[in-house]
Design a protein around this motif. Structure first.
Motif, PDB file in Angstrom:
ATOM      1  N   VAL B  51       0.839  -1.204   0.000  1.00  0.00           N
ATOM      2  CA  VAL B  51       0.000   0.000   0.000  1.00  0.00           C
ATOM      3  C   VAL B  51       0.871   1.251   0.000  1.00  0.00           C
ATOM      4  O   VAL B  51       0.625   2.190  -0.768  1.00  0.00           O
ATOM      5  N   TYR B  54       2.845   1.384  -3.589  1.00  0.00           N
ATOM      6  CA  TYR B  54       2.112   1.503  -4.855  1.00  0.00           C
ATOM      7  C   TYR B  54       0.861   2.375  -4.771  1.00  0.00           C
ATOM      8  O   TYR B  54       0.473   2.973  -5.756  1.00  0.00           O
ATOM      9  N   PHE B  55       0.236   2.441  -3.618  1.00  0.00           N
ATOM     10  CA  PHE B  55      -0.957   3.274  -3.497  1.00  0.00           C
ATOM     11  C   PHE B  55      -0.620   4.658  -2.941  1.00  0.00           C
ATOM     12  O   PHE B  55      -1.171   5.655  -3.379  1.00  0.00           O
ATOM     13  N   MET B  56       0.256   4.708  -1.946  1.00  0.00           N
ATOM     14  CA  MET B  56       0.614   5.996  -1.350  1.00  0.00           C
ATOM     15  C   MET B  56       1.769   6.668  -2.083  1.00  0.00           C
ATOM     16  O   MET B  56       2.099   7.817  -1.798  1.00  0.00           O
TER      17      MET B  56
END
Lengths: 194, 71
Positions: B51, B54-56
């Protein structure tokens, strides 16, 4: 996304500002992480190898909902980066709905089904403090997303300028990361307390 | 077929699948009452890394801004 064009000088200044804002946001999240980390440590200090007696299926469901919301928030963030306003609106709205479902799952169901109150025993104190603190952050995240959704519908974001969307996404994913550790700590690790 | 290929090429989809699989694995370990505390810690660390990375977009904190439009 919008008809506004940005001169290279404006864009350069904007990007410098975003760099500073990004650093500030991460520093804030770091400080917030210490709060969540402290609560997590208190869980293990006070309860040791036992855990609160909770409804496992419900825990898995709310966890899945939150992970799914993170997925859609990522899609919204990427939509903003490529200037796709429709996709940004759609995915932000889905994220908000999933976030609300998570809140209902935890506050509406889990809190009601828990066989203890917040002042009854250590189980109750730990459970309500950890989930309550997390739920409060989910609530503020939803308020943040509400503003992002409203501003996006007004066409205030562009491919070049959408820092608010990125900031909301980072905050939302941070909430997800906290739950990544809170879920096993509350639901999975240890034996249910008698 | 092309849609399927696009699905597997999308990092967001792959990360989500990874998170789902790891969450399922956690649940199974707990359901089987294996008490593998280190497994929970390891799985949590991997999920958090996915997370955060790749997301943050944690690397963006150190990257030059001109790469932003290539997301």
């Amino acid at each position: 996304m919008t008809a506004e064009t940005t001169s290279p000088q404006d864009l350069g200044a904007y990007q410098e500002k975003v760099k500073t804002n990004r650093l500030g946001l991460w520093l804030f999240l770091l400080s917030d992480a210490f709060v969540f980390g402290g609560l997590l440590i208190s869980r293990f200090y006070l309860m040791g190898t036992t855990r609160p007696h909770l409804e496992q299926t419900l825990g898995l469901i709310v966890t899945s909902v939150l992970l799914l919301s993170s997925y859609f928030m990522n899609r919204a963030d990427r939509a903003a980066a490529r200037g796709d306003r429709k996709a940004l609106n759609r995915n932000t709205l889905i994220t908000i709905v999933l976030g609300l479902i998570f809140m209902v799952g935890v506050l509406g169901f889990e809190w009601r089904l828990a066989p203890f109150g917040p002042a009854d025993n250590v189980q109750g104190a730990i459970f309500y403090m950890l989930t309550g603190m997390h739920a409060f952050h989910v609530l503020t995240g939803l308020v943040f997303l509400g503003f992002v959704y409203r501003n996006s519908r007004k066409g205030l974001y562009s491919r070049e300028k959408h820092w608010q969307v990125e900031a909301a996404a980072i905050y939302w994913h941070f909430i997800d990361v906290v739950w990544i550790f809170y879920y096993p700590a509350l639901y999975l690790i240890g034996t249910p307390a008698g | 077929m092309q849609e399927e290929q696009r699905f597997w090429k999308d990092p967001g989809n792959l990360v989500f699948l990874g998170l789902a699989v790891l969450t399922g694995l956690e649940f199974m370990i707990a359901a089987l009452d294996l008490q593998w505390w280190s497994a929970f810690l390891g799985i949590g660390a991997v999920k958090a890394w996915l997370v955060i990375r790749y997301f943050m977009h944690f690397p963006r904190l150190f990257a030059e801004e001109k790469a932003d439009h290539d997301r």
